[in-house]
Design an enzyme around this catalytic site. Sequence first.
Site, PDB file in Angstrom:
ATOM      1  N   HIS A  62       0.812  -1.222   0.000  1.00  0.00           N
ATOM      2  CA  HIS A  62       0.000   0.000   0.000  1.00  0.00           C
ATOM      3  C   HIS A  62       0.845   1.272   0.000  1.00  0.00           C
ATOM      4  O   HIS A  62       1.963   1.289   0.511  1.00  0.00           O
ATOM      5  CB  HIS A  62      -0.881   0.046   1.254  1.00  0.00           C
ATOM      6  CG  HIS A  62      -1.790  -1.116   1.401  1.00  0.00           C
ATOM      7  ND1 HIS A  62      -2.101  -1.653   2.621  1.00  0.00           N
ATOM      8  CD2 HIS A  62      -2.466  -1.852   0.484  1.00  0.00           C
ATOM      9  CE1 HIS A  62      -2.938  -2.666   2.464  1.00  0.00           C
ATOM     10  NE2 HIS A  62      -3.164  -2.813   1.166  1.00  0.00           N
ATOM     11  N   LYS A  72       5.278   6.147   7.638  1.00  0.00           N
ATOM     12  CA  LYS A  72       4.741   5.244   8.654  1.00  0.00           C
ATOM     13  C   LYS A  72       5.831   4.830   9.634  1.00  0.00           C
ATOM     14  O   LYS A  72       6.989   4.657   9.244  1.00  0.00           O
ATOM     15  CB  LYS A  72       4.189   3.970   8.001  1.00  0.00           C
ATOM     16  CG  LYS A  72       3.061   4.222   7.030  1.00  0.00           C
ATOM     17  CD  LYS A  72       2.638   2.947   6.314  1.00  0.00           C
ATOM     18  CE  LYS A  72       1.525   3.234   5.321  1.00  0.00           C
ATOM     19  NZ  LYS A  72       1.136   2.050   4.564  1.00  0.00           N
ATOM     20  N   TYR A 132       0.697   1.283  13.750  1.00  0.00           N
ATOM     21  CA  TYR A 132       1.585   2.177  13.024  1.00  0.00           C
ATOM     22  C   TYR A 132       1.066   3.600  13.049  1.00  0.00           C
ATOM     23  O   TYR A 132      -0.122   3.857  12.999  1.00  0.00           O
ATOM     24  CB  TYR A 132       1.862   1.695  11.595  1.00  0.00           C
ATOM     25  CG  TYR A 132       0.669   1.490  10.702  1.00  0.00           C
ATOM     26  CD1 TYR A 132       0.307   2.451   9.769  1.00  0.00           C
ATOM     27  CD2 TYR A 132      -0.078   0.331  10.774  1.00  0.00           C
ATOM     28  CE1 TYR A 132      -0.777   2.258   8.927  1.00  0.00           C
ATOM     29  CE2 TYR A 132      -1.162   0.125   9.941  1.00  0.00           C
ATOM     30  CZ  TYR A 132      -1.507   1.097   9.018  1.00  0.00           C
ATOM     31  OH  TYR A 132      -2.583   0.902   8.193  1.00  0.00           O
ATOM     32  N   ASP A 168      -6.539  -6.130  -2.061  1.00  0.00           N
ATOM     33  CA  ASP A 168      -5.124  -6.473  -2.205  1.00  0.00           C
ATOM     34  C   ASP A 168      -4.890  -7.522  -3.286  1.00  0.00           C
ATOM     35  O   ASP A 168      -3.820  -7.577  -3.879  1.00  0.00           O
ATOM     36  CB  ASP A 168      -4.545  -6.944  -0.874  1.00  0.00           C
ATOM     37  CG  ASP A 168      -4.352  -5.795   0.110  1.00  0.00           C
ATOM     38  OD1 ASP A 168      -4.462  -4.626  -0.295  1.00  0.00           O
ATOM     39  OD2 ASP A 168      -4.083  -6.084   1.292  1.00  0.00           O
TER      40      ASP A 168
END
Length: 185
Positions: A62, A72, A132, A168
């Site tokens: 992603h 992140k 995250y 995904d």
Amino acid sequence: MKITDTKLQGIKLIEPTVHRDHRGFFMESYNERALREAGITCTFIQDNHSLSREAGVIRGLHYQLRPMAQSKLVRVISGAIYDVVVDIRRGSPTFGQWEGFILSADNFRQLFVPQGFAHGFCTLVPNCEVLYKVDAYYSAEHDRGIAWDDPALGIDWPVSQPVLSAKDANHPRLSSAEINFQYEG
């Protein structure tokens, strides 16, 4: 905190100092000053938390397009993952290259993933919880991904038949993915 550069410019592996005794452990999981001294200067504005119930779940790869791109800071609080980053900065000497890292509740490692990298992970055991921090809010309009099994990337995932979301499972290969990141040297 020990902060180590990796082969992909901007990716940093973070190993907090963990103080253990008969009661358990204590650690600083986030220290803005230590991260700034290591060149991580973004301001995190949101925490995300995922649970994957099965081993072999792949989430990713992603990223969000600019102007909503996200850096992140990833860590695992339960279980273990194989965390993967792919350089998607056009013009980068490492464009299309990837690196993988084991992050787990036992090793306490964290990974800093700056803007310009696709990110994903594979769960190695059941009931993995991943936290995250991000420096931009989620934007469905800018949300993109790359196929986890793109042969041009050649990622050595620890699973051949992963558990995937419909989203995904349908990401394009890197060669046809929409990317607006440019390497800035």
